[in-house]
Design an enzyme around this catalytic site. Structure first.
Site, PDB file in Angstrom:
ATOM      1  N   TYR A  82     -92.405  65.375  42.923  1.00 52.91           N
ATOM      2  CA  TYR A  82     -92.609  65.819  44.228  1.00 52.91           C
ATOM      3  C   TYR A  82     -93.516  66.825  44.493  1.00 52.91           C
ATOM      4  O   TYR A  82     -93.796  67.540  43.727  1.00 52.91           O
ATOM      5  CB  TYR A  82     -91.299  66.023  44.863  1.00 52.91           C
ATOM      6  CG  TYR A  82     -90.119  64.849  44.830  1.00 52.91           C
ATOM      7  CD1 TYR A  82     -90.081  64.292  46.418  1.00 52.91           C
ATOM      8  CD2 TYR A  82     -89.602  64.282  43.885  1.00 52.91           C
ATOM      9  CE1 TYR A  82     -89.300  63.177  46.476  1.00 52.91           C
ATOM     10  CE2 TYR A  82     -88.802  63.169  44.176  1.00 52.91           C
ATOM     11  CZ  TYR A  82     -88.562  62.729  45.204  1.00 52.91           C
ATOM     12  OH  TYR A  82     -87.809  61.668  45.316  1.00 52.91           O
ATOM     13  N   ASP A 104     -87.079  59.772  34.679  1.00 48.44           N
ATOM     14  CA  ASP A 104     -86.024  59.021  35.060  1.00 48.44           C
ATOM     15  C   ASP A 104     -85.524  58.140  33.761  1.00 48.44           C
ATOM     16  O   ASP A 104     -84.367  58.273  33.684  1.00 48.44           O
ATOM     17  CB  ASP A 104     -86.078  58.061  36.210  1.00 48.44           C
ATOM     18  CG  ASP A 104     -86.211  58.740  37.546  1.00 48.44           C
ATOM     19  OD1 ASP A 104     -85.663  59.716  37.643  1.00 48.44           O
ATOM     20  OD2 ASP A 104     -86.699  58.064  38.573  1.00 48.44           O
ATOM     21  N   GLY A 131     -86.447  58.982  30.268  1.00 48.45           N
ATOM     22  CA  GLY A 131     -86.295  60.032  29.292  1.00 48.45           C
ATOM     23  C   GLY A 131     -85.078  60.900  29.405  1.00 48.45           C
ATOM     24  O   GLY A 131     -84.540  61.463  28.684  1.00 48.45           O
ATOM     25  N   GLY A 167     -81.737  52.275  31.689  1.00 45.48           N
ATOM     26  CA  GLY A 167     -80.855  50.979  31.133  1.00 45.48           C
ATOM     27  C   GLY A 167     -79.257  51.565  31.408  1.00 45.48           C
ATOM     28  O   GLY A 167     -78.561  50.671  31.876  1.00 45.48           O
ATOM     29  N   LEU A 194     -78.198  53.376  33.874  1.00 48.33           N
ATOM     30  CA  LEU A 194     -78.164  53.442  35.241  1.00 48.33           C
ATOM     31  C   LEU A 194     -78.066  52.085  35.900  1.00 48.33           C
ATOM     32  O   LEU A 194     -78.171  52.065  36.949  1.00 48.33           O
ATOM     33  CB  LEU A 194     -78.958  54.423  35.823  1.00 48.33           C
ATOM     34  CG  LEU A 194     -78.571  55.907  35.376  1.00 48.33           C
ATOM     35  CD1 LEU A 194     -79.572  56.788  36.028  1.00 48.33           C
ATOM     36  CD2 LEU A 194     -77.198  56.473  35.752  1.00 48.33           C
ATOM     37  N   TYR A 247     -82.432  56.804  44.660  1.00 45.54           N
ATOM     38  CA  TYR A 247     -83.459  55.582  44.686  1.00 45.54           C
ATOM     39  C   TYR A 247     -82.817  54.387  43.699  1.00 45.54           C
ATOM     40  O   TYR A 247     -82.043  54.635  42.778  1.00 45.54           O
ATOM     41  CB  TYR A 247     -84.724  56.052  43.886  1.00 45.54           C
ATOM     42  CG  TYR A 247     -85.921  56.355  45.061  1.00 45.54           C
ATOM     43  CD1 TYR A 247     -86.438  55.485  45.859  1.00 45.54           C
ATOM     44  CD2 TYR A 247     -86.112  57.457  45.288  1.00 45.54           C
ATOM     45  CE1 TYR A 247     -87.516  55.656  46.758  1.00 45.54           C
ATOM     46  CE2 TYR A 247     -87.233  58.118  46.107  1.00 45.54           C
ATOM     47  CZ  TYR A 247     -87.505  57.197  46.807  1.00 45.54           C
ATOM     48  OH  TYR A 247     -88.404  57.293  47.828  1.00 45.54           O
ATOM     49  N   TYR A 273     -84.132  51.431  41.506  1.00 45.32           N
ATOM     50  CA  TYR A 273     -85.535  50.675  41.211  1.00 45.32           C
ATOM     51  C   TYR A 273     -85.166  49.041  40.916  1.00 45.32           C
ATOM     52  O   TYR A 273     -84.074  48.908  39.885  1.00 45.32           O
ATOM     53  CB  TYR A 273     -85.888  51.226  40.134  1.00 45.32           C
ATOM     54  CG  TYR A 273     -86.397  52.674  40.501  1.00 45.32           C
ATOM     55  CD1 TYR A 273     -87.696  53.077  41.157  1.00 45.32           C
ATOM     56  CD2 TYR A 273     -85.552  53.779  40.369  1.00 45.32           C
ATOM     57  CE1 TYR A 273     -88.177  54.186  41.512  1.00 45.32           C
ATOM     58  CE2 TYR A 273     -86.034  55.171  40.926  1.00 45.32           C
ATOM     59  CZ  TYR A 273     -87.228  55.030  41.315  1.00 45.32           C
ATOM     60  OH  TYR A 273     -87.776  56.612  41.761  1.00 45.32           O
ATOM     61  N   HIS A 312     -94.278  62.230  47.513  1.00 45.76           N
ATOM     62  CA  HIS A 312     -94.154  62.109  45.989  1.00 45.76           C
ATOM     63  C   HIS A 312     -94.818  60.966  45.482  1.00 45.76           C
ATOM     64  O   HIS A 312     -95.518  60.299  46.206  1.00 45.76           O
ATOM     65  CB  HIS A 312     -92.452  61.931  45.901  1.00 45.76           C
ATOM     66  CG  HIS A 312     -91.884  60.991  46.573  1.00 45.76           C
ATOM     67  ND1 HIS A 312     -91.455  60.871  47.730  1.00 45.76           N
ATOM     68  CD2 HIS A 312     -91.635  59.698  45.818  1.00 45.76           C
ATOM     69  CE1 HIS A 312     -90.959  59.918  48.047  1.00 45.76           C
ATOM     70  NE2 HIS A 312     -91.034  58.982  46.896  1.00 45.76           N
ATOM     71  N   HIS A 351     -94.389  57.686  42.495  1.00 42.54           N
ATOM     72  CA  HIS A 351     -93.491  56.821  41.670  1.00 42.54           C
ATOM     73  C   HIS A 351     -94.476  56.260  40.431  1.00 42.54           C
ATOM     74  O   HIS A 351     -95.308  55.414  40.805  1.00 42.54           O
ATOM     75  CB  HIS A 351     -92.945  55.766  42.357  1.00 42.54           C
ATOM     76  CG  HIS A 351     -91.729  56.120  43.330  1.00 42.54           C
ATOM     77  ND1 HIS A 351     -90.484  56.369  43.117  1.00 42.54           N
ATOM     78  CD2 HIS A 351     -92.016  56.306  44.756  1.00 42.54           C
ATOM     79  CE1 HIS A 351     -89.752  56.686  44.082  1.00 42.54           C
ATOM     80  NE2 HIS A 351     -90.784  56.659  45.275  1.00 42.54           N
ATOM     81  N   ASP A 406     -96.719  45.580  23.633  1.00 43.53           N
ATOM     82  CA  ASP A 406     -97.161  45.282  22.164  1.00 43.53           C
ATOM     83  C   ASP A 406     -97.635  44.086  22.264  1.00 43.53           C
ATOM     84  O   ASP A 406     -96.931  42.998  21.917  1.00 43.53           O
ATOM     85  CB  ASP A 406     -95.941  45.410  21.271  1.00 43.53           C
ATOM     86  CG  ASP A 406     -96.553  45.271  19.714  1.00 43.53           C
ATOM     87  OD1 ASP A 406     -97.573  44.815  19.722  1.00 43.53           O
ATOM     88  OD2 ASP A 406     -95.671  45.395  18.820  1.00 43.53           O
ATOM     89  N   GLU A 449    -109.058  54.833  20.195  1.00 40.80           N
ATOM     90  CA  GLU A 449    -108.001  55.211  21.271  1.00 40.80           C
ATOM     91  C   GLU A 449    -108.653  55.808  22.508  1.00 40.80           C
ATOM     92  O   GLU A 449    -108.758  55.475  23.509  1.00 40.80           O
ATOM     93  CB  GLU A 449    -107.024  55.947  20.515  1.00 40.80           C
ATOM     94  CG  GLU A 449    -106.238  55.387  19.670  1.00 40.80           C
ATOM     95  CD  GLU A 449    -104.993  56.320  19.074  1.00 40.80           C
ATOM     96  OE1 GLU A 449    -103.924  56.279  19.644  1.00 40.80           O
ATOM     97  OE2 GLU A 449    -105.279  57.226  18.339  1.00 40.80           O
ATOM     98  N   HIS A 502     -96.328  58.022  47.594  1.00 43.30           N
ATOM     99  CA  HIS A 502     -95.465  57.701  48.527  1.00 43.30           C
ATOM    100  C   HIS A 502     -95.599  58.533  49.859  1.00 43.30           C
ATOM    101  O   HIS A 502     -95.204  59.774  49.771  1.00 43.30           O
ATOM    102  CB  HIS A 502     -93.884  57.456  48.030  1.00 43.30           C
ATOM    103  CG  HIS A 502     -92.987  56.650  48.874  1.00 43.30           C
ATOM    104  ND1 HIS A 502     -91.624  56.384  48.733  1.00 43.30           N
ATOM    105  CD2 HIS A 502     -93.121  56.552  50.254  1.00 43.30           C
ATOM    106  CE1 HIS A 502     -91.174  55.853  49.866  1.00 43.30           C
ATOM    107  NE2 HIS A 502     -92.170  55.711  50.761  1.00 43.30           N
TER     108      HIS A 502
END
Length: 691
Positions: free
Chosen positions: A323, A337, A339, A344, A346, A419, A421, A483, A485, A492, A532, A648
């Site tokens: 935010y 959200d 980590g 999963g 939630l 929120y 998702y 904010h 998202h 992979d 990389e 957003h």
């Protein structure tokens, strides 16, 4: 219809599939529970019995202490090459005991401020790895750990409520405990597990998030169950308008919509064996991860009878919702959200006829609670087909040919606080894979004194109103804060095999001098990435980023490949840097936010772009740190990471309930298949239309 149970072998309990009979968008007949049809699959998630076994083994070891909590118990994937070999076996070979791979479980255990991780071998029934995390940070929060009772008893907090005229309404005050991020050693001690509590007033309209008690934050030590600090920066009116969204819009004159009926009279076009889904040439495995949500594994596409590798594993790596308000209630709100909370974990049941269409097959998942016991998360993944416009169409000599394309959608919805998702993994008949993320729910708002704004053509944002400097006034006394998202997907890719190369094709207008009719020509410049840091980049819509196989070519000699498209969307596309300076603590902790495409060599330990333990971690232990090694990625087993999302800027149309705003990414075959892959689609009933 009769309810029927299809029994399977010992691996049956991990997921149940609930079939919904198509025909009515409003009602469904009794669900049929379909157990997995295969007794073994190396990618199957842990069963209820296996989770209990892991918990038992740990609890009966010398390492276990009674105050430990089980953050995660999940499948530890077997060796990648062995999994691919197993996936490509025929059904008869898969049944042979000799082809089964070792079965192991990975775990994360917290003992207050200490975090341990390890592995249990389910075949030998013993712990084979155990180590303490020394990289800083904590595991995902536990919703069972709620020290909010000490806040309600705190004299300073009660005095702050009294000052706001809420002394007689303490039982109506809702506390929300939130992760604190990290904003320097003077702000919060990273060696203490902390929550910051913000308060809301429950007015009875069923939407307490719309009634914030502003300028009031309480910091609590989770382990000591002790209030460390009460911060009160003065009284702001609590927004009191009724925002009970379940009541609908009483003033609406919209005519009720007539239902659209979805039917599949000949049945669905997909089959499910265990966790493996086959559909229109695609074959892949799906499972729910407690942290990441659904993960798609071992995805192959059948090209004229030959299954070809596309992606070994794909799913959400991590996500960040920062935010932009520097105020007391907001500066520390940079939610990780995945980590911090567990996307999963939630996940929630989906509503038939709204969240998903009526022709959906539901999947239940088995996860573990804090005590190491298994529990069922019901109807958490939905599988359904839908019409997706015409795949190709053409009119020639008065005759029109056209083919309709179908899509298979794997859908999951997670409610993270205010929120919701929606994550969609969309498979198309033309070998595309789309990844869509939709944000809905209730916007995070702050209380304000303002009841209106003074807007003009020259000053759309009132320069004299500091309260709306960092947000949009969406109602009287209510500002929805700006904010972002930001989502990162770990892909992979194994395009035609594990040895891949990433390159970019850049269309250019090149000057020419030997053509009097044309001054420029269109050409492609190519750059192949060897390390990389070379590959890390912002998304440029003009460029074509490809994952190719240097050992495989199509019939005309091009390297076979897949294009990586890091699109964005929503109210305002997230197309540049996160809107925070490089010296902000957020960027120091999560450097992955600075690039839209990263490429790293495969490592089974590099899964989370923000790092495995981001909760209160002051350091970056994730993707940006790994990539700083500048390892060789040329003709290697490469992992591609896509960062996408939205900035957003709230609108009045999103209040009090936000229509779903989507962000997206896509994987598209690029010289992977020799011709149009959908020439075999069936013609419609009227295949020719005369002019």
């Amino acid at each position: 219809m009769k309810k029927k149970m299809l029994l399977a072998g010992t691996a049956a309990a991990a997921l149940f599939l609930t079939s919904v009979i198509p025909g009515s968008p409003w009602k469904s007949e009794a669900a049929a529970i379909v157990a997995p049809k295969v007794a073994y699959d190396p990618l199957n998630p842990l069963t209820e019995q296996e989770i209990r076994s892991v918990s038992y083994i740990i609890k009966h070891s010398s390492k276990y202490k009674k105050d430990m909590r089980f953050t995660e118990i999940t499948l530890k994937e077997p060796d990648k090459k062995k999994v691919w070999n197993w996936v490509l076996l025929n059904d008869a070979a898969k049944k042979m005991k000799a082809n089964k791979l070792p079965r192991q479980a990975a775990f994360v255990i917290s003992e207050q401020r200490k975090v341990y991780e390890g592995v249990v071998d389910l075949d030998s029934k013993r712990i084979v790895e155990w180590k303490e995390n020394t990289s800083g940070g904590y595991a995902m929060v536990s919703f069972a750990e709620d020290p909010s009772a000490v806040v309600y008893k705190n004299p300073e907090f009660l005095a702050a409520l009294k000052k706001r005229g809420l002394a007689g309404k303490v039982n109506k005050v809702k506390l929300v405990g939130l992760t604190v991020g990290y904003y320097g050693p003077d702000n919060a001690d990273p060696n203490r597990r902390l929550y910051k509590y913000t308060a809301y007033l429950d007015t009875g309209d069923g939407n307490f998030f719309t009634h914030p008690i502003e300028n009031l934050v309480v910091t609590v030590d989770i382990d000591e169950k002790k209030v460390l600090k009460v911060e009160d920066e003065g009284v702001i009116p609590v927004p009191m308008n009724d925002h009970g969204y379940r009541k609908g819009d009483k003033d609406s004159t919209r005519e009720p919509a007539k239902p659209i009926v979805i039917t599949q009279p000949k049945g669905v076009n997909y089959t499910i064996k265990g966790q493996e889904i086959s559909w229109q040439g695609w074959k892949f495995h799906v499972m729910l991860d407690a942290r990441r949500g659904p993960v798609i594994s071992a995805a192959t596409f059948n090209d004229h009878g030959k299954p070809r590798k596309v992606m070994y594993s794909g799913g959400l790596g991590g996500m960040t919702v920062p935010y932009g308000d520097p105020g007391l209630n907001w500066y520390w709100k940079t939610y990780m959200d995945s980590g911090e909370y567990g996307v999963g974990k939630l996940g929630r049941p989906m509503v038939l006829g709204a969240d998903v269409p009526n022709n959906t097959t539901f999947i239940d998942a088995t996860l573990n609670d804090d005590n190491g016991n298994p529990y069922t998360s019901p109807k958490v993944i939905g599988i359904f087909e839908r019409y997706a416009d015409s795949d190709w169409t053409h009119n020639e000599a008065g005759v029109t040919d056209s083919r309709a394309r179908l899509e298979l959608v794997v859908r999951f919805i997670s409610t993270v606080g205010n929120y919701d998702y929606t994550f969609d993994y969309v498979f198309q008949q033309n070998a595309n894979i789309k990844i869509n993320v939709g944000a809905s729910g209730i916007e995070a708002v702050k209380g304000a004194a303002a009841t209106s704004v003074k807007s003009t053509d020259e000053h759309y944002i009132d320069p004299n109103n500091a309260e709306i400097r960092n947000g949009t006034l969406v109602d009287k006394h209510t500002v929805a804060v700006y904010h972002q998202h930001i989502y990162n997907f770990r892909l992979d890719m194994d395009v035609d095999g594990e040895k891949n190369t990433v390159l970019v094709l850049d269309p250019k207008a090149a000057p020419i001098t030997d053509n009097p009719s044309k001054k420029t020509e269109m050409v492609l410049e190519q750059k192949t990435y060897h390390t990389e840091l070379e590959a890390a980049q912002k998304f440029d819509p003009d460029k074509v980023v490809l994952v190719t196989n240097p050992e495989k070519k199509n019939k005309l000699g091009y390297l076979t490949g897949y294009q990586i498209i890091a699109n964005a969307g929503g109210t305002h596309p997230f197309a540049e840097d996160p809107l925070f300076g490089d010296d902000d603590y957020l960027i120091k902790r999560a450097g992955y936010l600075k690039k839209h495409i990263w490429v790293t060599p495969y490592s089974p330990d590099e899964i989370y772009p923000e790092g495995k333990y981001i909760n209160q971690n002051p350091n970056d232990t994730g993707l940006a740190k790994w990539a700083s090694q500048d390892r060789d990625i040329y003709e290697k087993d490469d992992v591609v990471w896509i960062t996408t999302g939205t900035t957003h800027i709230p609108r009045s149309e999103e209040w009090p309930m936000m229509s779903t705003e989507w962000a997206s990414a896509m994987l598209k075959p690029f010289n992977f298949i020799d011709r149009t892959p959908t020439l075999d689609l069936p013609a419609p009933a009227e295949s020719e239309t005369k002019k």
